[in-house]
Enzyme design. Structure first.
Site, PDB file in Angstrom:
ATOM      1  CG  HIS A   1      77.788  23.780  80.600  1.00 29.26           C
ATOM      2  ND1 HIS A   1      78.876  23.073  80.090  1.00 29.26           N
ATOM      3  CD2 HIS A   1      77.551  23.562  81.923  1.00 29.26           C
ATOM      4  CE1 HIS A   1      79.540  22.820  81.297  1.00 29.26           C
ATOM      5  NE2 HIS A   1      78.765  22.904  82.329  1.00 29.26           N
TER       6      HIS A   1
ATOM      7  CE1 TYR B   1      76.892  14.511  86.434  1.00 31.64           C
ATOM      8  CE2 TYR B   1      77.957  16.716  87.385  1.00 31.64           C
ATOM      9  CZ  TYR B   1      77.722  15.683  86.220  1.00 31.64           C
ATOM     10  OH  TYR B   1      78.100  16.009  84.883  1.00 31.64           O
TER      11      TYR B   1
ATOM     12  CB  SER C   1      81.344  18.323  87.315  1.00 28.64           C
ATOM     13  OG  SER C   1      81.681  18.389  86.147  1.00 28.64           O
TER      14      SER C   1
END
Length: 667
Positions: free
Chosen positions: A382, A496, A498
């Site tokens: 990533h 969270y 993204s």
């Protein structure tokens, strides 16, 4: 007679010439996936720069995000801390960040520190960072054969790569009105627009070009472990891929000496040779792959030892030229590995996401995995980039392999003696490496025993009903997660989601914070059951409005997470004290992302997954489609009960679905 023979000779020569031209043309077509009229990076220079938000707005957004997850006393304390930050350190750091941004106009203010953050983290890559995308099966069962599918995926991958290198891959554009902008006329018009203003001209067509700087790192990249910080190396001129079977490593050429893609029968034969060699040899006695799944500092020490102290320099050369320089990694799993089962896909997900690491090399930018039944997946490192580039690649190769498979059942293969280009990578080991590998495999297996995956597919919530009622499908999913978590664990926590900032040059991601005061009101109202249907729907709709605004802000670079991160980075860079804001309970709590979510929208996708970002968290890969919604939830045993959450999520879906359906019936 002489004239007739001459005519025949000329005709034959013309025919041979035509055949050669047709062969050359077909070969040229075979080499490239796209032949875009607009160069791949046509819009790159004119992309707007990622804006640095105004500091007071960032602080206001931060306070709004922490309010639902802390008590009033802590919130009041946080208000005072942020006020002090605004008056003092914050203003100075903001100016330092602006100065830094002006000196790096080729990039964005977040790009380098974000790279450094990834590369400095010492956590193992699988589960902590490397996500998983599983591809839908080929509709033609005969093309689902492991070797055939692997061959076609390799060919399409190389066609994608060669198109990118030649500047022929279609530019990445988000078409708000595809009928107006995803057309030949749009492309013809844009060819006459100077590149320095091309992006702004595209806006007039409601077409939004996206940053493509990460695409260049899709292939030929490896993450090299280092003490304290890793590094990325790339070889753009590689002609081979790394193939792993039973933990055995092979270097397999897929491009010829001129850089052209080898013929389908040649690639198929080479991969077949790998299977024959590896299966006759048996599972590797000392597979090195599991070491790429351990703590990064430990792997750095072991890799340096492997390269410098064993093999008289041969190990170092093999690692650098055959492993690190490979275009990507192809993992051909053995028949004893998990395969797809509609009744229980969890073992497959766990194996593709991390497994024991024996048949993986997690350091490669892209690992293409093909199981014994032909199920294909991408596991990617990533640090080098985000989902936009990977998903584009994933979608493109899937579509081509099901519509235009080059290797077909019954393909005639060259004789084995006429096939070279397959090189076993024999890394020499000793007792220290052997012991480390055994320990890594044992540890990986132990982690996977503690790692849980729970799934839910719910047919009564879909995009259609959300759109009819004017609510965001994504907001409905996020509301459901908050309701489920509150019911399961009686709390509101850092959440969270993204969001890509690829609309800007070298943009990466921003965070959407879906746990808001609006979602909190929905949760509490559903529990009290005191409001009527219209009032409940009104709260849901208000929540959708808030969520859509947060998403819009994030996509436009107007979140608060990356800004505060960058300001802290400036303080550290200039040797300044870290302000109390970063040591506050509120900042710690909002950044302890117990609920980490990512949406997966692709017609090529069978399933996707990633690990929780904290040990006591949940990793939620979710999707809402035209006929269903669903989630794949990961968690760790005795840390967070994923099954309890998924059970609560089903009841949350039911309650919200009932409200949406009843309102839909009334309107």
């Amino acid at each position: 007679m002489l004239v007739l023979n001459l005519r025949r000779q000329i005709s034959l020569q013309n025919g041979l010439s035509l055949c050669k031209r047709n062969s050359a043309m077909n070969q040229n077509i075979y080499q490239f996936l796209h032949r875009s009229k607009l160069p791949t990076y046509y819009f790159q220079k004119s992309l707007p720069r990622l804006p640095i938000p105004k500091l007071p707005l960032t602080i206001a957004r931060f306070l709004a995000a922490v309010q639902p997850i802390i008590d009033q006393e802590e919130y009041d304390r946080t208000v005072r801390i942020t006020a002090d930050f605004l008056r003092g350190d914050g203003a100075e750091l903001q100016q330092l960040l602006r100065n830094h941004d002006k000196l790096n106009s080729h990039s964005s203010y977040i790009s380098k520190p974000w790279f450094d953050m990834y590369l400095s983290d010492r956590s193992p890559l699988p589960l902590n960072y490397n996500p998983l995308l599983i591809m839908k099966h080929d509709p033609l069962k005969e093309n689902q054969d492991q070797l055939l599918r692997a061959t076609n995926l390799v060919i399409s991958s190389m066609r994608f790569w060669r198109s990118l290198q030649a500047g022929l891959l279609e530019p990445e554009i988000y078409h708000l009105n595809a009928k107006k902008s995803d057309t030949e006329s749009f492309r013809k018009i844009m060819r006459f627009v100077p590149q320095r203003v091309a992006t702004y001209a595209a806006y007039a067509f409601k077409a939004f070009p996206l940053d493509m700087s990460q695409y260049n790192r899709l292939f030929g990249v490896s993450r090299i472990p280092g003490k304290g910080k890793d590094s990325l190396v790339q070889n753009k001129n590689s002609k081979h891929i790394l193939v792993i079977r039973g933990g055995n490593l092979y270097s397999v050429d897929v491009l010829d000496e001129r850089g052209n893609i080898e013929k389908p029968d040649v690639i198929l034969r080479r991969l077949q040779n790998v299977l024959i060699q590896a299966d006759s040899y048996g599972a590797a006695t000392v597979p090195i792959g599991p070491l790429t799944a351990i703590h990064r500092d430990e792997w750095a020490t072991l890799r340096q030892y492997l390269a410098d102290n064993i093999g008289g320099g041969e190990n170092k050369q093999l690692l650098e030229t055959e492993v690190d320089a490979a275009l990507f990694c192809l993992c051909l799993d053995t028949p004893d590995s998990p395969i797809y089962s509609e009744e229980n896909v969890v073992p497959l997900i766990k194996n593709l996401l991390a497994g024991d690491g024996i048949n993986r090399w997690f350091d490669k930018s892209i690992s293409l995995i093909v199981t014994a039944d032909g199920t294909a997946a991408v596991n990617f490192e990533h640090s080098w980039g985000d989902g936009v580039a990977v998903l584009r690649y994933f979608n493109e190769i899937y579509v081509e392999t099901i519509k235009n498979a080059f290797a077909k059942p019954g393909t005639t293969l060259p004789d084995a003696e006429n096939i070279n280009g397959v090189r076993p990578i024999k890394l020499k080991t000793d007792e220290i490496i052997e012991s480390a590998v055994k320990k890594a495999i044992t540890n990986n297996n132990h982690i996977m025993e503690q790692f849980n995956v729970n799934m839910l597919k719910f047919p009564h919530i879909n995009k259609g009903i959300c759109k009819r009622l004017g609510v965001s499908p994504d907001a409905i999913m996020q509301i459901s997660f908050q309701v489920a978590y509150k019911r399961a664990f009686n709390d509101y926590v850092g959440t969270y989601e993204s969001c890509s900032t690829a609309a800007f040059r070298h943009g990466r991601t921003e965070t959407v914070r879906p746990c808001t005061m609006a979602t909190k009101r929905v949760c509490e109202s559903l529990e009290r059951k005191q409001l009527d249907l219209n009032e409940l729907f009104s709260l849901i709709k208000q929540c959708s409005i808030v969520h859509s605004e947060l998403t819009k802000n994030a996509a436009m670079g107007q979140g608060f997470d990356r800004h505060l991160f960058a300001l802290r980075h400036q303080a550290e860079l200039h040797g300044k004290r870290v302000h109390g804001l970063y040591e506050s309970d509120a900042y710690a709590k909002i950044n302890h992302n117990i609920i980490s979510t990512s949406t997966l929208a692709s017609d090529a996708l069978l399933a996707g997954a990633f690990g929780p970002v904290v040990r006591d968290g949940l990793g939620i890969a979710y999707s809402i489609q035209n006929d269903y919604c669903g989630a794949i939830v990961s968690s760790y045993e005795k840390q967070r009960n994923g099954k309890e959450f998924v059970d609560s999520l089903e009841t949350a879906f039911c309650d919200i679905s009932n409200i949406l359906e009843k309102v839909s019936n009334y309107t």
